[in-house]
Enzyme design. Structure first.
Site, PDB file in Angstrom:
ATOM      1  N   ARG A  83      34.916 -21.449   5.366  1.00 42.94           N
ATOM      2  CA  ARG A  83      34.120 -20.467   4.640  1.00 42.94           C
ATOM      3  C   ARG A  83      33.254 -21.246   3.672  1.00 42.94           C
ATOM      4  O   ARG A  83      33.720 -22.209   3.039  1.00 42.94           O
ATOM      5  CB  ARG A  83      35.016 -19.479   3.875  1.00 42.94           C
ATOM      6  N   GLU A 129      25.616 -16.987   2.609  1.00 45.56           N
ATOM      7  CA  GLU A 129      25.073 -16.548   3.905  1.00 45.56           C
ATOM      8  C   GLU A 129      24.585 -15.107   3.788  1.00 45.56           C
ATOM      9  O   GLU A 129      25.258 -14.291   3.148  1.00 45.56           O
ATOM     10  CB  GLU A 129      26.175 -16.568   4.986  1.00 45.56           C
ATOM     11  N   HIS A 181      27.116 -20.232  11.325  1.00 53.30           N
ATOM     12  CA  HIS A 181      28.441 -19.600  11.351  1.00 53.30           C
ATOM     13  C   HIS A 181      28.777 -19.103  12.768  1.00 53.30           C
ATOM     14  O   HIS A 181      29.112 -17.935  12.962  1.00 53.30           O
ATOM     15  CB  HIS A 181      28.505 -18.446  10.334  1.00 53.30           C
TER      16      HIS A 181
HETATM   17  N1  LIG Z   1      33.315 -20.845  11.431  1.00 51.80           N
HETATM   18  C1  LIG Z   1      33.924 -19.946  12.151  1.00 51.80           C
HETATM   19  O1  LIG Z   1      33.339 -19.364  13.048  1.00 51.80           O
HETATM   20  C2  LIG Z   1      35.374 -19.642  11.903  1.00 51.80           C
HETATM   21  C3  LIG Z   1      36.141 -19.195  12.969  1.00 51.80           C
HETATM   22  C4  LIG Z   1      37.501 -18.960  12.737  1.00 51.80           C
HETATM   23  C5  LIG Z   1      38.064 -19.140  11.484  1.00 51.80           C
HETATM   24  N2  LIG Z   1      37.270 -19.540  10.465  1.00 51.80           N
HETATM   25  C6  LIG Z   1      37.835 -19.775   9.145  1.00 51.80           C
HETATM   26  O2  LIG Z   1      38.619 -20.961   9.217  1.00 51.80           O
HETATM   27  C7  LIG Z   1      39.628 -20.946   8.228  1.00 51.80           C
HETATM   28  C8  LIG Z   1      40.969 -21.321   8.863  1.00 51.80           C
HETATM   29  O3  LIG Z   1      41.350 -20.355   9.812  1.00 51.80           O
HETATM   30  P1  LIG Z   1      42.846 -20.358  10.402  1.00 51.80           P
HETATM   31  O4  LIG Z   1      42.903 -19.342  11.452  1.00 51.80           O
HETATM   32  O5  LIG Z   1      43.263 -21.727  10.725  1.00 51.80           O
HETATM   33  O6  LIG Z   1      43.645 -19.838   9.147  1.00 51.80           O
HETATM   34  P2  LIG Z   1      45.223 -19.916   8.944  1.00 51.80           P
HETATM   35  O7  LIG Z   1      45.546 -18.898   7.934  1.00 51.80           O
HETATM   36  O8  LIG Z   1      45.914 -19.880  10.264  1.00 51.80           O
HETATM   37  O9  LIG Z   1      45.438 -21.377   8.349  1.00 51.80           O
HETATM   38  C9  LIG Z   1      44.953 -21.755   7.106  1.00 51.80           C
HETATM   39  C10 LIG Z   1      45.821 -22.890   6.584  1.00 51.80           C
HETATM   40  O10 LIG Z   1      45.234 -23.327   5.360  1.00 51.80           O
HETATM   41  C11 LIG Z   1      46.321 -23.622   4.487  1.00 51.80           C
HETATM   42  N3  LIG Z   1      45.868 -23.626   3.108  1.00 51.80           N
HETATM   43  C12 LIG Z   1      45.717 -22.565   2.268  1.00 51.80           C
HETATM   44  N4  LIG Z   1      45.312 -22.998   1.059  1.00 51.80           N
HETATM   45  C13 LIG Z   1      45.202 -24.348   1.136  1.00 51.80           C
HETATM   46  C14 LIG Z   1      44.804 -25.346   0.214  1.00 51.80           C
HETATM   47  N5  LIG Z   1      44.454 -25.061  -1.045  1.00 51.80           N
HETATM   48  N6  LIG Z   1      44.776 -26.631   0.640  1.00 51.80           N
HETATM   49  C15 LIG Z   1      45.127 -26.959   1.907  1.00 51.80           C
HETATM   50  N7  LIG Z   1      45.535 -26.045   2.820  1.00 51.80           N
HETATM   51  C16 LIG Z   1      45.552 -24.752   2.440  1.00 51.80           C
HETATM   52  C17 LIG Z   1      47.354 -22.550   4.789  1.00 51.80           C
HETATM   53  O11 LIG Z   1      48.641 -22.927   4.352  1.00 51.80           O
HETATM   54  C18 LIG Z   1      47.250 -22.464   6.300  1.00 51.80           C
HETATM   55  O12 LIG Z   1      48.164 -23.326   6.948  1.00 51.80           O
HETATM   56  C19 LIG Z   1      39.579 -19.544   7.611  1.00 51.80           C
HETATM   57  O13 LIG Z   1      38.801 -19.597   6.447  1.00 51.80           O
HETATM   58  C20 LIG Z   1      38.835 -18.730   8.647  1.00 51.80           C
HETATM   59  O14 LIG Z   1      38.215 -17.621   8.083  1.00 51.80           O
HETATM   60  C21 LIG Z   1      35.942 -19.817  10.649  1.00 51.80           C
HETATM   61  O1  LIG Z   2      36.820 -15.435  10.772  1.00 55.25           O
HETATM   62  C1  LIG Z   2      36.380 -15.654  11.911  1.00 55.25           C
HETATM   63  O2  LIG Z   2      37.022 -15.387  12.948  1.00 55.25           O
HETATM   64  C2  LIG Z   2      35.026 -16.270  12.088  1.00 55.25           C
HETATM   65  O3  LIG Z   2      34.425 -16.635  10.905  1.00 55.25           O
HETATM   66  C3  LIG Z   2      34.181 -15.427  12.974  1.00 55.25           C
HETATM   67  O4  LIG Z   2      33.626 -16.240  13.957  1.00 55.25           O
HETATM   68  C4  LIG Z   2      33.123 -14.634  12.279  1.00 55.25           C
HETATM   69  O5  LIG Z   2      32.676 -13.722  13.224  1.00 55.25           O
HETATM   70  P1  LIG Z   2      31.754 -12.466  12.964  1.00 55.25           P
HETATM   71  O6  LIG Z   2      32.173 -11.793  11.745  1.00 55.25           O
HETATM   72  O7  LIG Z   2      30.375 -12.960  12.931  1.00 55.25           O
HETATM   73  O8  LIG Z   2      31.998 -11.649  14.199  1.00 55.25           O
END
Ligand SMILES: NC(=O)c1ccc[n+]([C@@H]2O[C@H](COP(=O)([O-])OP(=O)(O)OC[C@H]3O[C@@H](n4cnc5c(N)ncnc54)[C@H](O)[C@@H]3O)[C@@H](O)[C@H]2O)c1
Ligand SMILES: O=C(O)[C@H](O)[C@H](O)COP(=O)(O)O
Length: 336
Positions: A208, A237, A254
């Site tokens: 994020r 964003e 994103h």
């Molecule tokens: N760019 C994209 O399209 C996209 C897609 C999917 C997920 N995401 C984002 O990616 C991130 C991770 O997703 P996820 O499914 O792995 O989440 P998740 O909840 O499965 O894992 C997150 C991990 O981060 C750890 N964490 C929390 N605070 C922390 C800190 N201060 N320092 C280190 N570790 C910490 C948690 O303990 C957990 O293990 C989220 O922010 C999610 O929204 C982005």
């Molecule tokens: O949190 C997530 O899964 C991702 O950031 C995801 O790809 C965002 O997707 P959107 O809200 O654009 O569908």
């Protein structure tokens, strides 16, 4: 039964129409007025769910077809008896593909994957797939995740952030965005972290935007503490910082999680949760083909994602940030 759903969520229209009045809307059309008489809403990160949206609404179910939930005021929903369901892990392989493609692009022909040490901050759904795939490709990994470490999960040897700053050639963040609690992640990568970097790493943010401090990243690049940046998630964003955009090696709107498989999983997961909420005997099935299991390991040939082409497109049209997302060609994840 009235269900409002974001029209950019694929494969849900037909199944939802089979159980009631299903109304497609764009994220911005989903307002307090439009959700007033809806029983359920199926949304993406573009609909902020808080008192402003939900006040006086009869909505009792929010399904977000995303991993992240930082666009939802969870305490408010709990206080109103609104069930919130997300899609944990749905697009984790796509994000891992984005990270490994960014690293391969950064290294080019000069260094091989096995030459580098990768620091992974956050080893949840995304981080764990990434670590497994990266190690299979010969990359050394160092993992930081204090909340997971506190649960004394035996999966990793955990390191401190300062160890990551000391030893890593690439650092990537995969935490949720949090502002409170024992380990808040807002501006986790800030001036102080960057001042401790020893190996001029590539820094990646596909978590994020606000997990990294934009101005600190730009300063870090200009002072030479950071050698390159790869940014998929941006502060503010879709109005992103144009200096960061210009200076980033990898810059995408994103879409790290935007794979065909990820979208199918997300749709199926929210439909399953809605079925559960409605106590349907026959669960709703997404109107989509099935998805192959996520491979345990991958080989470099399976990455096949042209991340520089996505970068070129965003750099040439930053004002189209949102439309580039909405019209993104869904990628294929690495598969066997
Ligand atoms: N760019 C994209 O399209 C996209 C897609 C999917 C997920 N995401 C984002 O990616 C991130 C991770 O997703 P996820 O499914 O792995 O989440 P998740 O909840 O499965 O894992 C997150 C991990 O981060 C750890 N964490 C929390 N605070 C922390 C800190 N201060 N320092 C280190 N570790 C910490 C948690 O303990 C957990 O293990 C989220 O922010 C999610 O929204 C982005
Ligand atoms: O949190 C997530 O899964 C991702 O950031 C995801 O790809 C965002 O997707 P959107 O809200 O654009 O569908």
């Amino acid at each position: 039964m009235k269900i409002i759903f974001d029209r950019n969520i694929p494969f849900v229209s037909k199944p939802l129409s089979s159980i009631g009045e299903a109304i497609p809307m764009t994220g911005t059309e989903i307002t307090n007025e439009t959700v007033k008489d809806a029983d359920a809403i199926i949304i993406r990160t573009r609909t902020r769910c808080d008192a402003t949206l939900l006040k006086d609404s009869k909505c009792r179910f929010i399904g977000t077809a995303t991993i992240g939930t930082d666009h939802i005021d969870l305490p408010y929903c709990a206080s109103r008896g609104i069930t919130v369901a997300n899609a944990p892990g749905c697009n984790a392989p796509a994000v891992a593909q984005w990270v490994l493609s960014a690293i391969s692009t950064y290294l080019g022909d000069t260094r091989s994957l096995s030459d580098i040490t990768l620091g992974v901050i956050g080893a949840g759904n995304v981080g764990s797939v990434l670590i497994r795939w990266a190690e299979g490709l010969g990359i050394k990994t160092i993992v930081n995740d204090p909340p997971l470490q506190r649960q004394s999960s035996g999966s990793y040897r955990f390191s401190s952030l300062s160890d990551i700053a000391d030893k890593c050639d690439v650092i990537t963040v995969h935490t949720p965005l949090t502002r409170t609690g024992d380990h808040p992640t807002y501006h986790l990568i800030d001036n102080s972290f960057i001042s401790n970097l020893k190996r001029r790493p590539l820094i990646l943010n596909a978590a994020r935007g606000p997990v990294t401090d934009t101005l600190a990243l730009i300063n870090g690049l200009e002072s030479g503490k950071i050698s390159a940046l790869g940014i998929d998630c941006w502060e503010g964003e879709p109005n992103i910082n144009l200096q960061l955009l210009e200076q980033a090696l990898i810059a995408t709107p994103h879409i790290a999680g935007y794979s065909r498989q990820g979208k199918i999983r997300a749709s199926q997961m929210v439909l399953d949760e809605l079925s559960h909420h409605l106590r349907l005997d026959i669960p709703l099935s997404a109107d989509a083909p099935s998805v192959a299991p996520v491979p345990h390991r991958i080989i470099p040939d399976m990455l096949n994602y042209d991340i520089l082409e996505d970068t070129r497109i965003l750099k040439s049209s930053p004002s189209l940030f949102e439309s580039l997302r909405n019209n993104y060609h869904l990628r294929e994840e690495p598969s066997l």
